[in-house]
Design a protein around this motif. Structure first.
Motif, PDB file in Angstrom:
ATOM      1  N   HIS A 192      -0.175 -35.228  16.936  1.00 32.47           N
ATOM      2  CA  HIS A 192      -0.730 -33.895  16.953  1.00 32.47           C
ATOM      3  C   HIS A 192       0.374 -33.217  16.374  1.00 32.47           C
ATOM      4  O   HIS A 192       1.603 -32.527  17.145  1.00 32.47           O
ATOM      5  CB  HIS A 192      -1.821 -33.543  18.483  1.00 32.47           C
ATOM      6  CG  HIS A 192      -2.320 -32.585  17.469  1.00 32.47           C
ATOM      7  ND1 HIS A 192      -2.177 -31.068  16.611  1.00 32.47           N
ATOM      8  CD2 HIS A 192      -3.779 -32.839  16.815  1.00 32.47           C
ATOM      9  CE1 HIS A 192      -2.630 -30.645  16.432  1.00 32.47           C
ATOM     10  NE2 HIS A 192      -3.813 -31.690  15.681  1.00 32.47           N
ATOM     11  N   HIS A 193      -0.099 -32.616  15.642  1.00 31.60           N
ATOM     12  CA  HIS A 193       1.346 -31.127  14.543  1.00 31.60           C
ATOM     13  C   HIS A 193       1.377 -29.960  15.836  1.00 31.60           C
ATOM     14  O   HIS A 193       2.601 -29.190  15.808  1.00 31.60           O
ATOM     15  CB  HIS A 193       0.445 -31.031  13.474  1.00 31.60           C
ATOM     16  CG  HIS A 193       1.860 -30.277  12.737  1.00 31.60           C
ATOM     17  ND1 HIS A 193       2.899 -30.540  13.001  1.00 31.60           N
ATOM     18  CD2 HIS A 193       1.397 -29.455  11.502  1.00 31.60           C
ATOM     19  CE1 HIS A 193       3.454 -29.728  12.387  1.00 31.60           C
ATOM     20  NE2 HIS A 193       3.084 -28.925  11.349  1.00 31.60           N
ATOM     21  N   LEU A 194       0.603 -30.122  16.705  1.00 32.14           N
ATOM     22  CA  LEU A 194       0.817 -28.989  17.666  1.00 32.14           C
ATOM     23  C   LEU A 194       2.030 -29.251  18.974  1.00 32.14           C
ATOM     24  O   LEU A 194       2.382 -28.110  19.616  1.00 32.14           O
ATOM     25  CB  LEU A 194      -0.642 -28.368  18.513  1.00 32.14           C
ATOM     26  CG  LEU A 194      -1.805 -27.361  17.877  1.00 32.14           C
ATOM     27  CD1 LEU A 194      -2.965 -27.844  18.542  1.00 32.14           C
ATOM     28  CD2 LEU A 194      -1.628 -26.327  17.788  1.00 32.14           C
ATOM     29  N   VAL A 195       2.163 -30.485  18.343  1.00 34.93           N
ATOM     30  CA  VAL A 195       3.781 -31.060  19.619  1.00 34.93           C
ATOM     31  C   VAL A 195       4.308 -31.401  19.380  1.00 34.93           C
ATOM     32  O   VAL A 195       5.614 -31.858  20.187  1.00 34.93           O
ATOM     33  CB  VAL A 195       2.835 -31.682  20.650  1.00 34.93           C
ATOM     34  CG1 VAL A 195       1.430 -30.784  21.727  1.00 34.93           C
ATOM     35  CG2 VAL A 195       2.545 -32.787  20.057  1.00 34.93           C
ATOM     36  N   CYS A 196       4.158 -31.750  17.836  1.00 36.99           N
ATOM     37  CA  CYS A 196       5.249 -32.294  17.036  1.00 36.99           C
ATOM     38  C   CYS A 196       5.215 -31.672  15.505  1.00 36.99           C
ATOM     39  O   CYS A 196       4.869 -31.409  14.799  1.00 36.99           O
ATOM     40  CB  CYS A 196       4.948 -33.332  17.257  1.00 36.99           C
ATOM     41  SG  CYS A 196       6.344 -34.724  16.200  1.00 36.99           S
ATOM     42  N   ASP A 197       6.274 -31.741  15.125  1.00 38.96           N
ATOM     43  CA  ASP A 197       6.838 -31.393  13.886  1.00 38.96           C
ATOM     44  C   ASP A 197       7.790 -32.927  13.489  1.00 38.96           C
ATOM     45  O   ASP A 197       8.397 -33.585  13.708  1.00 38.96           O
ATOM     46  CB  ASP A 197       7.467 -30.381  13.274  1.00 38.96           C
ATOM     47  CG  ASP A 197       8.463 -29.842  14.328  1.00 38.96           C
ATOM     48  OD1 ASP A 197       9.478 -30.910  14.854  1.00 38.96           O
ATOM     49  OD2 ASP A 197       9.419 -28.731  14.416  1.00 38.96           O
ATOM     50  N   GLU A 198       7.703 -32.613  12.069  1.00 39.89           N
ATOM     51  CA  GLU A 198       9.119 -33.894  11.768  1.00 39.89           C
ATOM     52  C   GLU A 198      10.487 -34.119  12.078  1.00 39.89           C
ATOM     53  O   GLU A 198      11.118 -35.224  12.610  1.00 39.89           O
ATOM     54  CB  GLU A 198       9.532 -33.363   9.445  1.00 39.89           C
ATOM     55  CG  GLU A 198      10.312 -34.907   9.419  1.00 39.89           C
ATOM     56  CD  GLU A 198      10.521 -34.225   7.862  1.00 39.89           C
ATOM     57  OE1 GLU A 198      11.281 -35.217   7.054  1.00 39.89           O
ATOM     58  OE2 GLU A 198       9.695 -33.809   7.290  1.00 39.89           O
ATOM     59  N   ALA A 199      11.282 -32.476  12.889  1.00 43.89           N
ATOM     60  CA  ALA A 199      12.562 -32.437  13.379  1.00 43.89           C
ATOM     61  C   ALA A 199      12.806 -33.564  14.961  1.00 43.89           C
ATOM     62  O   ALA A 199      13.104 -34.080  15.127  1.00 43.89           O
ATOM     63  CB  ALA A 199      13.339 -31.114  13.122  1.00 43.89           C
ATOM     64  N   SER A 200      11.463 -33.065  14.789  1.00 38.11           N
ATOM     65  CA  SER A 200      11.429 -33.614  16.535  1.00 38.11           C
ATOM     66  C   SER A 200      10.877 -34.718  16.906  1.00 38.11           C
ATOM     67  O   SER A 200      11.209 -35.513  17.863  1.00 38.11           O
ATOM     68  CB  SER A 200      10.304 -32.758  17.711  1.00 38.11           C
ATOM     69  OG  SER A 200       8.893 -32.184  16.918  1.00 38.11           O
ATOM     70  N   LEU A 201      10.128 -35.325  15.504  1.00 33.54           N
ATOM     71  CA  LEU A 201       9.327 -37.165  15.575  1.00 33.54           C
ATOM     72  C   LEU A 201      10.420 -37.511  15.308  1.00 33.54           C
ATOM     73  O   LEU A 201      10.749 -38.770  16.343  1.00 33.54           O
ATOM     74  CB  LEU A 201       8.485 -37.270  14.596  1.00 33.54           C
ATOM     75  CG  LEU A 201       8.255 -38.289  13.824  1.00 33.54           C
ATOM     76  CD1 LEU A 201       6.908 -39.173  15.465  1.00 33.54           C
ATOM     77  CD2 LEU A 201       7.333 -38.438  12.620  1.00 33.54           C
TER      78      LEU A 201
END
Length: 249
Positions: A192-201
């Protein structure tokens, strides 16, 4: 400095709250907001002397729940207005040639979540303000499934990445392995975007592949501890924001 006793700390907190002062633990900082004229120099000195004890008391009251960063609050509002929006899921797909070691994949997913607090966060509303809490440990849901060819794999992958999360239950991370052929898998990771963005993915996928390969081969990964956890960023973000709070200690 003399550490205040528990009773003294409780009395100080009660006195401040009775005077209209709001206190909040923000990482290692103690933030306060008060009506004009309440925070006298003497009262500020008392609060500084009791800072460590007051932070401990506030954390115990909150049971580990902490505020969201500003960007998380915006996402949380969107999720609450339109529950289950698929565009708030962050998906990734990896083609795996050869067989998948179920035990190694499960262990790698759990270890990935253990490394990063954000992957163990759950969310809940407390009055008008959402809060988040990091679970001590989680088991990451994953499934291995056989499908009938590429078209079926694509349909199953689309269905998987559109499936909503329950924000109150950690982790907001899951995996699905789709067996397309004898030595051909499509591994779908959804967060979920609450815990992850593109860089952290990108970081998560890189670490997951390293952890999986090491587990499958029975070797240590050599991955060092993450230099920073998301809760630290949240605390700094809250402390640096101009949200009407008087100051922090």
């Amino acid at each position: 400095a003399v550490t205040p006793a528990a009773g003294q700390t409780a009395d100080l907190v009660a006195r401040l709250r009775a005077a209209g002062v709001t206190l909040e633990a923000r990482g290692d900082r103690l933030a306060w907001s008060a009506p004009p004229g309440v925070m006298t120099p003497a009262l500020l000195d008392d609060l500084r002397a009791a800072k460590a004890a007051v932070l401990t008391a506030l954390r115990a009251e909150s049971d580990g729940w902490i505020p969201l960063a500003a960007v998380q609050e915006r996402l949380y509002v969107v999720e609450r207005l339109w529950p289950g929006r698929p565009d708030l899921n962050v998906p990734a797909a990896v083609r795996v040639r050869g067989d998948i070691d179920r035990a190694a994949l499960g262990a790698a997913l759990d270890e990935l979540a253990a490394r990063h607090e954000a992957l163990r966060m759950a969310f809940a509303a407390a009055g008008e303000r959402p809060l988040q809490r990091v679970a001590a440990s989680v088991r990451v849901p994953f499934e291995l499934r056989e499908v009938d060819g590429e078209r079926a794999a694509l349909a199953a992958a689309v269905e998987e990445v559109r499936r909503p999360f329950d924000l109150s239950v950690a982790p907001l991370l899951r995996a699905l392995g789709l067996r397309v052929g004898p030595d051909d898998w499509l591994l779908v990771i959804t967060l979920h975007h609450l815990v992850c963005d593109e860089a952290s993915l990108r970081i998560a996928l890189r670490e997951l592949m390293t952890l999986y390969a090491s587990r499958a081969l029975g070797r240590t990964t050599g991955l060092g501890r993450p230099a920073r956890q998301y809760s630290g960023y949240v605390a700094e973000s809250a402390a640096d924001s101009s949200d009407g709070w008087g100051s922090d200690l």
